[in-house]
Design a protein around this motif. Structure first.
Motif, short mmCIF file in Angstrom:
data_model
loop_
_atom_site.label_atom_id
_atom_site.label_comp_id
_atom_site.label_asym_id
_atom_site.label_seq_id
_atom_site.Cartn_x
_atom_site.Cartn_y
_atom_site.Cartn_z
N MET A 95 -6.82 17.13 41.99
CA MET A 95 -7.46 16.81 43.27
C MET A 95 -7.00 17.74 44.37
SD MET A 95 -5.60 13.25 44.47
CE MET A 95 -6.77 13.03 45.81
N ILE A 97 -7.90 18.32 48.92
CA ILE A 97 -8.70 18.09 50.13
C ILE A 97 -8.64 19.39 50.92
CG2 ILE A 97 -8.92 16.64 52.22
CD1 ILE A 97 -9.03 15.03 49.58
N TYR A 101 -8.83 18.75 56.58
CA TYR A 101 -9.18 17.32 56.42
C TYR A 101 -8.04 16.52 55.79
CZ TYR A 101 -13.81 19.01 57.58
OH TYR A 101 -14.86 19.59 58.22
N ARG A 102 -6.90 17.17 55.60
CA ARG A 102 -5.78 16.45 54.96
C ARG A 102 -5.12 15.48 55.94
NH1 ARG A 102 -3.43 21.82 51.85
NH2 ARG A 102 -5.35 22.13 50.67
N LYS A 104 -5.78 12.38 56.50
CA LYS A 104 -6.69 11.43 57.17
C LYS A 104 -7.08 10.27 56.25
CE LYS A 104 -8.97 15.26 59.67
NZ LYS A 104 -8.32 15.07 60.97
N GLY A 107 -7.75 11.64 50.67
CA GLY A 107 -7.18 11.79 49.33
C GLY A 107 -6.86 10.44 48.71
N LYS A 108 -6.28 9.57 49.50
CA LYS A 108 -5.92 8.24 49.03
C LYS A 108 -7.17 7.48 48.57
CE LYS A 108 -3.17 4.55 51.14
NZ LYS A 108 -2.47 4.29 52.42
N SER A 129 0.16 16.44 36.54
CA SER A 129 1.40 17.18 36.72
C SER A 129 1.51 17.53 38.20
CB SER A 129 1.31 18.45 35.87
OG SER A 129 2.25 19.40 36.32
N VAL A 130 2.67 17.32 38.76
CA VAL A 130 2.85 17.63 40.18
C VAL A 130 4.24 18.25 40.40
CG1 VAL A 130 3.66 15.26 40.75
CG2 VAL A 130 2.70 16.69 42.56
N ARG A 139 4.03 11.74 47.16
CA ARG A 139 4.03 10.44 47.86
C ARG A 139 2.73 9.67 47.59
NH1 ARG A 139 5.06 11.83 53.50
NH2 ARG A 139 6.44 13.38 52.60
N LEU A 140 1.63 10.42 47.65
CA LEU A 140 0.32 9.78 47.39
C LEU A 140 0.29 9.20 45.97
CD1 LEU A 140 -2.66 9.14 47.88
CD2 LEU A 140 -3.20 11.51 47.33
N TYR A 141 0.76 9.98 44.99
CA TYR A 141 0.71 9.48 43.62
C TYR A 141 1.63 8.28 43.42
CZ TYR A 141 -1.67 13.94 42.72
OH TYR A 141 -2.54 14.99 42.74
C1 LIG Z 1 -2.21 15.92 48.22
C2 LIG Z 1 -3.52 15.70 48.93
C3 LIG Z 1 -4.65 15.65 47.90
C4 LIG Z 1 -3.46 14.36 49.66
O1 LIG Z 1 -4.71 14.10 50.28
P1 LIG Z 1 -4.77 13.69 51.83
O2 LIG Z 1 -6.17 13.32 52.14
O3 LIG Z 1 -4.15 14.76 52.62
O4 LIG Z 1 -3.82 12.40 51.81
P2 LIG Z 1 -4.01 11.06 52.62
O5 LIG Z 1 -4.33 11.36 54.03
O6 LIG Z 1 -4.96 10.18 51.87
O7 LIG Z 1 -2.56 10.45 52.55
C5 LIG Z 1 -2.12 9.75 51.41
C6 LIG Z 1 -0.62 9.63 51.40
O8 LIG Z 1 -0.09 10.92 51.18
C7 LIG Z 1 0.97 11.19 52.11
N1 LIG Z 1 0.54 12.26 53.01
C8 LIG Z 1 -0.60 12.98 52.91
N2 LIG Z 1 -0.65 13.92 53.85
C9 LIG Z 1 0.46 13.81 54.58
C10 LIG Z 1 1.00 14.53 55.66
N3 LIG Z 1 0.36 15.56 56.21
N4 LIG Z 1 2.19 14.14 56.14
C11 LIG Z 1 2.85 13.11 55.57
N5 LIG Z 1 2.39 12.41 54.53
C12 LIG Z 1 1.23 12.74 54.04
C13 LIG Z 1 1.21 9.92 52.85
O9 LIG Z 1 2.26 9.28 52.16
C14 LIG Z 1 -0.04 9.14 52.71
O10 LIG Z 1 0.21 7.78 52.54
P3 LIG Z 1 0.04 6.77 53.79
O11 LIG Z 1 -1.36 6.96 54.30
O12 LIG Z 1 0.26 5.43 53.16
O13 LIG Z 1 1.08 7.19 54.76
C15 LIG Z 1 -3.82 16.81 49.98
O14 LIG Z 1 -2.77 16.87 50.90
C16 LIG Z 1 -4.06 18.18 49.38
O15 LIG Z 1 -5.20 18.56 49.12
N6 LIG Z 1 -2.98 18.95 49.14
C17 LIG Z 1 -3.12 20.30 48.55
C18 LIG Z 1 -3.62 20.23 47.13
C19 LIG Z 1 -2.68 19.47 46.23
O16 LIG Z 1 -1.48 19.53 46.41
N7 LIG Z 1 -3.24 18.74 45.25
C20 LIG Z 1 -2.45 17.96 44.32
C21 LIG Z 1 -1.90 18.84 43.26
S1 LIG Z 1 -0.91 17.91 42.10
#
Ligand SMILES: CC(C)(COP(=O)(O)OP(=O)(O)OC[C@H]1O[C@@H](n2cnc3c(N)ncnc32)[C@H](O)[C@@H]1OP(=O)(O)O)[C@@H](O)C(=O)NCCC(=O)NCCS
Length: 163
Positions: A95, A97, A101-102, A104, A107-108, A129-130, A139-141
């Motif tokens: 996955m 984002i 748009y991260r 917000k 992703g969750k 794998s992360v 944290r999300l996972y």
């Molecule tokens: C990892 C990823 C998919 C998360 O999606 P996201 O839309 O940014 O995440 P969300 O806004 O839904 O947040 C979900 C949780 O992640 C954590 N989190 C996400 N972004 C964060 C930020 N900028 N700062 C702190 N915590 C964050 C929080 O714990 C949050 O939980 P909460 O809402 O209960 O506090 C996104 O950041 C991304 O695309 N990262 C780059 C690609 C990647 O790493 N993919 C996964 C490879 S294994």
């Protein structure tokens, strides 16, 4: 933010590749890998010839219908295992984002929807794998119920979410 989640179609495939590229973790301060990395066998296996029976993706779209994030699962064989392989009945998840748009909740929400969907079609679990340095993803996972199964030679965590 106003967005919705829909199953992916053929038109979304280039966006899935873009998100696969973004999902490749690089430590802070390091440049993003070249797009050529998507042609490496260990990476392209996640999306190559996308659209087979066991391929499922969800895309988040904004109100102008632009894709802003995606989550996908694919079942891989043991002899073609991905980095997050646990067994042949457990699809591997990827996955990402788009950057702006991260953080917000998209992703969750996408992950929650994919967990529900994978459960509804009978999968016993999902794995991935992360890199533990990828704190936002980790944290999300963890919050979404994924548990560490083991750590590979490169230090990545293989995690599994029972459904
Ligand atoms: C990892 C990823 C998919 C998360 O999606 P996201 O839309 O940014 O995440 P969300 O806004 O839904 O947040 C979900 C949780 O992640 C954590 N989190 C996400 N972004 C964060 C930020 N900028 N700062 C702190 N915590 C964050 C929080 O714990 C949050 O939980 P909460 O809402 O209960 O506090 C996104 O950041 C991304 O695309 N990262 C780059 C690609 C990647 O790493 N993919 C996964 C490879 S294994």
């Amino acid at each position: 933010m106003n967005y919705s989640i829909k199953p992916s179609t053929e038109k979304d495939i280039p966006f899935l590749w873009e998100m696969l590229h973004q999902s490749i973790f690089v430590s802070e301060g390091q440049p993003a890998p070249s797009l050529d990395i998507l042609k490496e066998p260990n990476i392209e296996k996640y999306l190559i010839n996308w659209g087979k029976e066991n391929d499922h993706a969800l895309v988040a779209i904004d109100k102008e219908n632009n894709a802003v994030g995606a989550v996908w699962i694919r079942l891989l064989d043991q002899d073609n295992a991905g980095y997050g392989f646990v067994d042949e009945n457990t699809p591997e998840l990827g996955m990402a984002i788009k950057n702006q748009y991260r953080g917000k909740g998209i992703g969750k929400n996408l992950l929650f929807n994919m967990i529900q969907f994978a459960h509804s079609i009978g999968y016993p679990a999902i794995s991935l794998s992360v890199d533990p340095l990828n704190q936002n993803a980790l944290r999300l996972y963890e919050k979404s119920g994924f548990i560490k199964i083991y750590e590979d030679a490169g230090g990545s965590w293989i995690m599994k979410r029972d459904l």
